[in-house]
Design an enzyme around this catalytic site. Structure first.
Site, PDB file in Angstrom:
ATOM      1  N   CYS A 142       4.014 -32.353  37.567  1.00  0.00           N
ATOM      2  CA  CYS A 142       3.301 -32.441  38.201  1.00  0.00           C
ATOM      3  C   CYS A 142       3.557 -31.554  39.594  1.00  0.00           C
ATOM      4  O   CYS A 142       4.264 -30.556  40.354  1.00  0.00           O
ATOM      5  CB  CYS A 142       2.740 -33.698  38.303  1.00  0.00           C
ATOM      6  SG  CYS A 142       1.452 -33.051  39.734  1.00  0.00           S
ATOM      7  N   CYS A 159      -1.024 -40.691  36.667  1.00  0.00           N
ATOM      8  CA  CYS A 159      -2.771 -40.804  37.361  1.00  0.00           C
ATOM      9  C   CYS A 159      -3.356 -39.968  36.435  1.00  0.00           C
ATOM     10  O   CYS A 159      -5.059 -40.361  36.591  1.00  0.00           O
ATOM     11  CB  CYS A 159      -2.579 -40.090  38.637  1.00  0.00           C
ATOM     12  SG  CYS A 159      -1.993 -38.291  37.957  1.00  0.00           S
TER      13      CYS A 159
END
EC number: 2.8.1.13
Length: 361
Positions: A101, A194
């Site tokens: 990410c 997440c």
């Protein structure tokens, strides 16, 4: 400078934005929407991308008097982070989605759009330091140091980065946020993955990859039991093996190897996890000294041990081999090997670059 402040909705990015404003930069706050079905609260999201986080980021920007935008990167996140996570487990690797990410979204994608819009840099709340020569260094707060997860960035990315809180310990950051009146001052840190809201990684992988039965075997090849998929296991795993027959020596068993092609998961004693040589590819070069043969230190997990090593870097082949001074345990393919150059100048160690582990011995 014109600066994009990447606003996660946490205390670190809040103070990073405030410091960028105080430094006289023209700052705009941006929250990255990484899911088209974001959860409302962090209690259900478990990570850093909830609607509540977006609202917190907006309130901080309102207090600072700077513009605030939400940019949708959900499609790119799904392809380059979630897709990579699934694909890596499917071939027997153990990826770190937070590294991907950072590499693909929070810096590369954000900078790509920001520079196209005329911005000079991205400011984030990461705990790391860029020195006067542009070298990435560890944060003085060793408990929060995030230089490891930034070691997968490119040199071009780093040339457009600001880490305003990287030289400060976390308690001071919370005090500073409270002084600004930010609601994020006492907000807990994000945790877990997440995009897996319930935290059940195995169930997520089961839905994404599907059943791929195989066999758990010992180091002699003796079959111990069948499993539903090699993605259920990671190198170094001890719990959840569900092997009914104890080892002959009565000692605990650990996952020592995963062959996703055949579905074979090998288990053995802890000493079988010892690794003295690491091979890595997909290299990132952050310092000119990462070339040829060199002496440095390596870290293979975000909060893992650091050991000395001799490294042979082959830029043309995009590959490096690390011979470790002492063994590391539980090193898995798919993890990042980040190289550090120790210093005696009172500042943090310098990050030389990184590679993705593709083999061990």
């Amino acid at each position: 400078m014109r600066v994009l402040a990447a606003m996660s909705g946490g205390v670190d990015s809040s103070v990073a934005a405030a410091r960028a404003v105080a430094a006289g930069h023209e700052v705009i706050g941006v929250h990255l929407a990484l899911s088209q079905d974001a959860q409302q609260t962090r209690e259900t999201a478990r990570g850093c991308c909830s609607l509540e986080d977006s609202a917190d980021a907006r309130r901080v920007c309102d207090k600072l008097g700077i513009p605030f935008y939400v940019w949708d990167f959900s499609d790119r996140f799904k392809e380059e982070v979630i897709g990579d996570f699934i694909d890596s487990y499917a071939v027997g690797e153990t990826p770190n989605p937070c590294l991907r990410c950072n590499e693909k979204i929070k810096f590369s994608a954000l900078l790509e759009r920001g520079i196209a819009l005329g911005f000079d840099a991205v400011a984030t709340g990461h705990y790391a330091v860029l020195d006067s020569d542009g070298h990435l260094r560890r944060s003085p707060d060793d408990k929060k140091d995030q230089s490891y997860v930034l070691g997968v960035l490119s040199r071009q990315d780093l040339d457009h980065c600001l880490f305003p809180v990287g030289d400060t310990e976390k308690p001071k950051i919370r005090e500073e946020a409270a002084a600004y009146g930010f609601s994020t001052a006492a907000k807990p840190d994000s945790y877990d993955i997440c995009f897996i809201p319930d935290g059940n990684t195995q169930a997520f992988l089961g839905r994404s990859i599907g059943l791929r039965p195989g066999m758990i075997v010992d180091q002699d090849g003796t079959e111990l039991r069948e499993h539903d998929g090699a993605w259920n296991y990671t190198i170094g795993q001890r719990k959840g093996l569900d092997i009914k027959t104890p080892a002959a020596d009565g000692r605990p068993r650990y996952v020592t190897d995963i062959d996703a092609a055949t579905g074979t998961v090998t288990v053995g004693p802890r000493e079988a996890l010892a690794v003295s040589r690491i091979e890595a590819d997909r290299l990132k070069f952050l310092h000119p000294d990462m070339d040829g043969q060199l002496r440095c230190e390596v870290q293979v997990r975000a909060h893992g041990s650091v050991v000395g090593c001799t490294v042979s870097v082959d830029k043309q082949a995009d590959r490096m081999v690390l011979d470790l001074d002492e063994p590391l345990h539980g090193v898995a393919r798919g993890q990042a090997a980040v190289l550090y150059l120790p210093t005696d100048d009172g500042l943090g160690d310098i990050v030389l670059g990184s590679g993705t582990i593709c083999g061990t011995d």
